[in-house]
Design a protein around this motif. Structure first.
Motif, PDB file in Angstrom:
ATOM      1  N   GLU A  78       4.251  13.505 -83.972  1.00 14.74           N
ATOM      2  CA  GLU A  78       5.090  14.661 -83.709  1.00 14.74           C
ATOM      3  C   GLU A  78       6.394  14.188 -83.068  1.00 14.74           C
ATOM      4  O   GLU A  78       6.379  13.369 -82.159  1.00 14.74           O
ATOM      5  CB  GLU A  78       4.362  15.634 -82.779  1.00 14.74           C
ATOM      6  CG  GLU A  78       5.033  16.986 -82.725  1.00 14.74           C
ATOM      7  CD  GLU A  78       4.195  18.035 -82.000  1.00 14.74           C
ATOM      8  OE1 GLU A  78       3.083  17.704 -81.549  1.00 14.74           O
ATOM      9  OE2 GLU A  78       4.661  19.191 -81.903  1.00 14.74           O
ATOM     10  N   VAL A  80       9.842  15.513 -81.192  1.00 15.06           N
ATOM     11  CA  VAL A  80      10.490  16.651 -80.554  1.00 15.06           C
ATOM     12  C   VAL A  80      11.970  16.352 -80.411  1.00 15.06           C
ATOM     13  O   VAL A  80      12.351  15.456 -79.672  1.00 15.06           O
ATOM     14  CB  VAL A  80       9.884  16.926 -79.161  1.00 15.06           C
ATOM     15  CG1 VAL A  80      10.572  18.114 -78.522  1.00 15.06           C
ATOM     16  CG2 VAL A  80       8.390  17.179 -79.281  1.00 15.06           C
ATOM     17  N   VAL A  81      12.798  17.048 -81.153  1.00 15.20           N
ATOM     18  CA  VAL A  81      14.245  16.831 -81.028  1.00 15.20           C
ATOM     19  C   VAL A  81      14.983  18.072 -80.588  1.00 15.20           C
ATOM     20  O   VAL A  81      16.051  17.999 -80.011  1.00 15.20           O
ATOM     21  CB  VAL A  81      14.883  16.281 -82.323  1.00 15.20           C
ATOM     22  CG1 VAL A  81      14.486  14.839 -82.546  1.00 15.20           C
ATOM     23  CG2 VAL A  81      14.526  17.133 -83.515  1.00 15.20           C
ATOM     24  N   GLU A  82      14.422  19.236 -80.863  1.00 10.71           N
ATOM     25  CA  GLU A  82      15.053  20.454 -80.374  1.00 10.71           C
ATOM     26  C   GLU A  82      13.959  21.409 -79.935  1.00 10.71           C
ATOM     27  O   GLU A  82      12.884  21.451 -80.521  1.00 10.71           O
ATOM     28  CB  GLU A  82      15.941  21.106 -81.443  1.00 10.71           C
ATOM     29  CG  GLU A  82      15.221  21.327 -82.758  1.00 10.71           C
ATOM     30  CD  GLU A  82      16.055  22.110 -83.774  1.00 10.71           C
ATOM     31  OE1 GLU A  82      16.893  22.904 -83.347  1.00 10.71           O
ATOM     32  OE2 GLU A  82      15.845  21.922 -84.982  1.00 10.71           O
ATOM     33  N   ALA A  83      14.251  22.151 -78.881  1.00  9.23           N
ATOM     34  CA  ALA A  83      13.270  23.100 -78.382  1.00  9.23           C
ATOM     35  C   ALA A  83      12.987  24.128 -79.464  1.00  9.23           C
ATOM     36  O   ALA A  83      13.864  24.514 -80.201  1.00  9.23           O
ATOM     37  CB  ALA A  83      13.812  23.782 -77.135  1.00  9.23           C
ATOM     38  N   GLY A  84      11.740  24.537 -79.580  1.00  6.08           N
ATOM     39  CA  GLY A  84      11.443  25.642 -80.479  1.00  6.08           C
ATOM     40  C   GLY A  84      11.017  25.283 -81.874  1.00  6.08           C
ATOM     41  O   GLY A  84      10.667  26.155 -82.650  1.00  6.08           O
ATOM     42  N   ARG A  85      11.054  24.007 -82.232  1.00  2.49           N
ATOM     43  CA  ARG A  85      10.581  23.630 -83.560  1.00  2.49           C
ATOM     44  C   ARG A  85      10.007  22.223 -83.523  1.00  2.49           C
ATOM     45  O   ARG A  85      10.586  21.335 -82.933  1.00  2.49           O
ATOM     46  CB  ARG A  85      11.701  23.700 -84.596  1.00  2.49           C
ATOM     47  CG  ARG A  85      11.187  23.492 -86.001  1.00  2.49           C
ATOM     48  CD  ARG A  85      12.275  23.549 -87.054  1.00  2.49           C
ATOM     49  NE  ARG A  85      11.915  24.405 -88.163  1.00  2.49           N
ATOM     50  CZ  ARG A  85      12.229  25.686 -88.261  1.00  2.49           C
ATOM     51  NH1 ARG A  85      12.902  26.244 -87.320  1.00  2.49           N
ATOM     52  NH2 ARG A  85      11.865  26.384 -89.311  1.00  2.49           N
ATOM     53  N   SER A  86       8.845  22.062 -84.191  1.00  2.00           N
ATOM     54  CA  SER A  86       8.212  20.753 -84.244  1.00  2.00           C
ATOM     55  C   SER A  86       8.437  20.089 -85.591  1.00  2.00           C
ATOM     56  O   SER A  86       8.330  20.744 -86.626  1.00  2.00           O
ATOM     57  CB  SER A  86       6.706  20.878 -84.011  1.00  2.00           C
ATOM     58  OG  SER A  86       6.426  20.890 -82.649  1.00  2.00           O
ATOM     59  N   VAL A 101      23.073  16.329 -85.197  1.00  2.00           N
ATOM     60  CA  VAL A 101      22.831  17.622 -84.561  1.00  2.00           C
ATOM     61  C   VAL A 101      23.259  18.786 -85.468  1.00  2.00           C
ATOM     62  O   VAL A 101      22.539  19.772 -85.616  1.00  2.00           O
ATOM     63  CB  VAL A 101      23.549  17.704 -83.201  1.00  2.00           C
ATOM     64  CG1 VAL A 101      23.315  19.045 -82.542  1.00  2.00           C
ATOM     65  CG2 VAL A 101      23.059  16.581 -82.289  1.00  2.00           C
ATOM     66  N   VAL A 134      16.136   9.060 -79.115  1.00  2.00           N
ATOM     67  CA  VAL A 134      16.859   9.863 -80.108  1.00  2.00           C
ATOM     68  C   VAL A 134      18.351   9.656 -79.912  1.00  2.00           C
ATOM     69  O   VAL A 134      18.905   9.981 -78.863  1.00  2.00           O
ATOM     70  CB  VAL A 134      16.526  11.362 -79.982  1.00  2.00           C
ATOM     71  CG1 VAL A 134      17.314  12.166 -81.021  1.00  2.00           C
ATOM     72  CG2 VAL A 134      15.026  11.606 -80.152  1.00  2.00           C
ATOM     73  N   ARG A 136      21.746  10.913 -80.718  1.00  2.00           N
ATOM     74  CA  ARG A 136      22.301  12.189 -81.175  1.00  2.00           C
ATOM     75  C   ARG A 136      23.725  12.006 -81.675  1.00  2.00           C
ATOM     76  O   ARG A 136      24.578  11.514 -80.947  1.00  2.00           O
ATOM     77  CB  ARG A 136      22.265  13.228 -80.046  1.00  2.00           C
ATOM     78  CG  ARG A 136      20.873  13.504 -79.523  1.00  2.00           C
ATOM     79  CD  ARG A 136      20.944  14.322 -78.248  1.00  2.00           C
ATOM     80  NE  ARG A 136      21.589  15.593 -78.491  1.00  2.00           N
ATOM     81  CZ  ARG A 136      20.932  16.717 -78.788  1.00  2.00           C
ATOM     82  NH1 ARG A 136      19.617  16.712 -78.870  1.00  2.00           N
ATOM     83  NH2 ARG A 136      21.593  17.825 -79.001  1.00  2.00           N
TER      84      ARG A 136
END
Lengths: 141, 141
Positions: A78, A80-86, A101, A134, A136
């Motif tokens: 898994e 995690v790069v942005e809150a709210g989506r995996s 981004v 990560v 960015r």
DNA sequence: AACAATATTAGAATGGATCTAAAATATCTC
DNA sequence: GAGATATTTTAGATCCATTCTAATATTGTT
């Protein structure tokens, strides 16, 4: 000629067996979509849409179940790069990520390329599980 | 004696003015909670609860608005360590994080300590915004 | 003080992810 | 292979963090 070319159906099946997961129709179909064409980063919604496009209707719940089981079994990682989506990465070897981004697109950096040094002392009773890096990117100003 | 000690109310006010944000009662109160006691990592829910505990009732919507505005203004940095929840870091200088997965607790690593080398070539028209490093810790087996 | 611009708010809405419990399928035993 | 048992799948409900809405309140300006 790779093993996958020689035995197009045996490979997904073996992968599930090795992970101790029953090779159901749904899991086999999702395995082919996930691992059939090199390294990928997918969200549950994406994979669900792909299955539908491939005329293989699976419930979204099963997609989530499968992605989580595969992650627990070490078949996926898994990210995690942005809150709210995996996102789930089919490349489970040690590596890092570049995130553009603006587009949300994610690519791998092999671990040989990028190195992290100077990890601080870890408290007693804990150990490093892994180091997520990560990079960015944004449009140049 | 620090500036904050000498002028306990001027500092939050200045911070808002410099960011181009109107110093409303809510924003001043949240500023004091956020920046009053050194570096912190807070979620919206946490900050909302803290405000309530301090007898300063702010709506959750305002907490979210404020955290997002502060982040856009460069007063906070959003840290994504797990999908589904956002943390805001009052330390906006260049640094990295250690996450104890079991407890969810997050601590800073100064940038002098940890170094990342070998960042790959960036595509034309893009530049590195920043590099996020999260050292994930688990109980030693 | 009066006006315009901006902020706050409660509650509704959204969206990703998980849960539920009933029906379907896979595996095991004989 | 038949029957018993364990595991999966599923639609839909539910959860929960976050955002939106639009009515009210506050702030800054003249």
């Amino acid at each position: 000629m790779t093993i996958a070319d020689a035995r197009p159906f045996a490979e997904p099946l073996d992968r599930l067996k090795r992970a101790g997961l029953r090779p159901t129709r749904q899991r086999l179909a999702l395995t082919r979509l996930l691992f059939g064409r090199g390294d990928r980063h997918v969200s549950a919604e994406q994979l669900h849409a792909e299955a539908k496009a491939a005329r293989f209707v699976v419930s979204l719940a099963t997609v989530y179940n499968t992605l989580n089981q595969f992650t627990r079994a070490g078949l996926l990682r898994e990210v995690v790069v942005e809150a709210g989506r995996s996102y789930f990465d089919t490349n489970t070897s040690d590596h890092h990520h570049v995130l553009t981004v603006a587009t949300g697109s994610l690519t791998d950096i092999p671990v040989g390329t990028l190195a992290v040094s100077g990890v601080p002392k870890i408290p007693e009773g804990l150990e490093v599980e892994r180091i997520d890096v990560v990079v960015r990117l944004r449009p140049r100003v």
